[in-house]
Enzyme design. Structure first.
Site, PDB file in Angstrom:
ATOM      1  N   CYS A   4      -1.844   9.388  -5.340  1.00  9.87           N
ATOM      2  CA  CYS A   4      -0.755   8.534  -5.800  1.00  9.87           C
ATOM      3  C   CYS A   4       0.505   9.401  -5.883  1.00  9.87           C
ATOM      4  O   CYS A   4       0.458  10.596  -5.622  1.00  9.87           O
ATOM      5  CB  CYS A   4      -1.114   7.951  -7.159  1.00  9.87           C
ATOM      6  SG  CYS A   4      -0.421   6.336  -7.456  1.00  9.87           S
ATOM      7  N   CYS A  27      -0.584   3.975  -3.401  1.00  5.52           N
ATOM      8  CA  CYS A  27       0.795   3.483  -3.405  1.00  5.52           C
ATOM      9  C   CYS A  27       1.424   3.830  -2.063  1.00  5.52           C
ATOM     10  O   CYS A  27       0.972   4.747  -1.374  1.00  5.52           O
ATOM     11  CB  CYS A  27       1.594   4.064  -4.567  1.00  5.52           C
ATOM     12  SG  CYS A  27       1.879   5.837  -4.457  1.00  5.52           S
ATOM     13  N   CYS A  87       1.436  11.387   2.591  1.00 10.41           N
ATOM     14  CA  CYS A  87       0.103  11.991   2.522  1.00 10.41           C
ATOM     15  C   CYS A  87       0.046  13.192   3.458  1.00 10.41           C
ATOM     16  O   CYS A  87       0.373  13.088   4.644  1.00 10.41           O
ATOM     17  CB  CYS A  87      -0.953  10.963   2.923  1.00 10.41           C
ATOM     18  SG  CYS A  87      -2.642  11.537   2.680  1.00 10.41           S
TER      19      CYS A  87
END
Length: 140
Positions: A7, A78, A85
């Site tokens: 997240c 999210c 990422c």
């Protein structure tokens, strides 16, 4: 199976997912982290504890602070984490399942009951997702 919930700040949603996974699927090796580190959200910890979950092992951390760096599955919770990422080596499976961000949904005019209702709704949505986690991560 080693799973990472990712997240933005590892303060709320990813902590909820880690706590539920530890409680419901102790056979899975689960971690949570943030693209950044924001500290634990006290409202999130409160609603986890009222659901009977152990929060004593939870702490806010970035990916670099995890004791392991190789995962079978990385689940972003999210859009910010999905877009930011990092690369993970090996045959990692990346998945996205977004949830509302309780801190963003709370307004200054909300009383404690309303704030808790927001956090409880997201907590319960994450629980339902985690209940199905073994099927989700093993499906194509």
């Amino acid at each position: 199976m080693r799973i990472l919930f990712l997240c933005t700040g590892n303060s709320c949603r990813s902590q909820m997912a880690e706590a539920w996974t530890r409680a419901l699927h102790p056979h899975l090796e689960v971690y949570s982290a943030g693209v950044e580190k924001h500290g634990l959200n006290p409202w999130a910890m409160r609603v986890l504890e009222e659901a009977g979950l152990d929060t004593s092992r939870l702490f806010s951390k970035t990916i670099d602070e995890l004791p392991v760096q190789e995962f079978d599955v990385v689940i972003t919770l999210c859009s910010h984490a999905q877009e930011n990422c990092p690369f993970f080596p090996g045959a990692v499976r990346r998945m996205h399942h977004g949830f509302d961000d309780p801190p963003q949904m709370v307004t200054p005019d909300m009383d404690e009951a309303a704030i808790l209702a927001v956090y409880r709704r997201v907590r319960d949505e994450i629980r339902r997702f985690v209940e199905e986690l073994p099927k989700i991560v093993t499906s194509s």
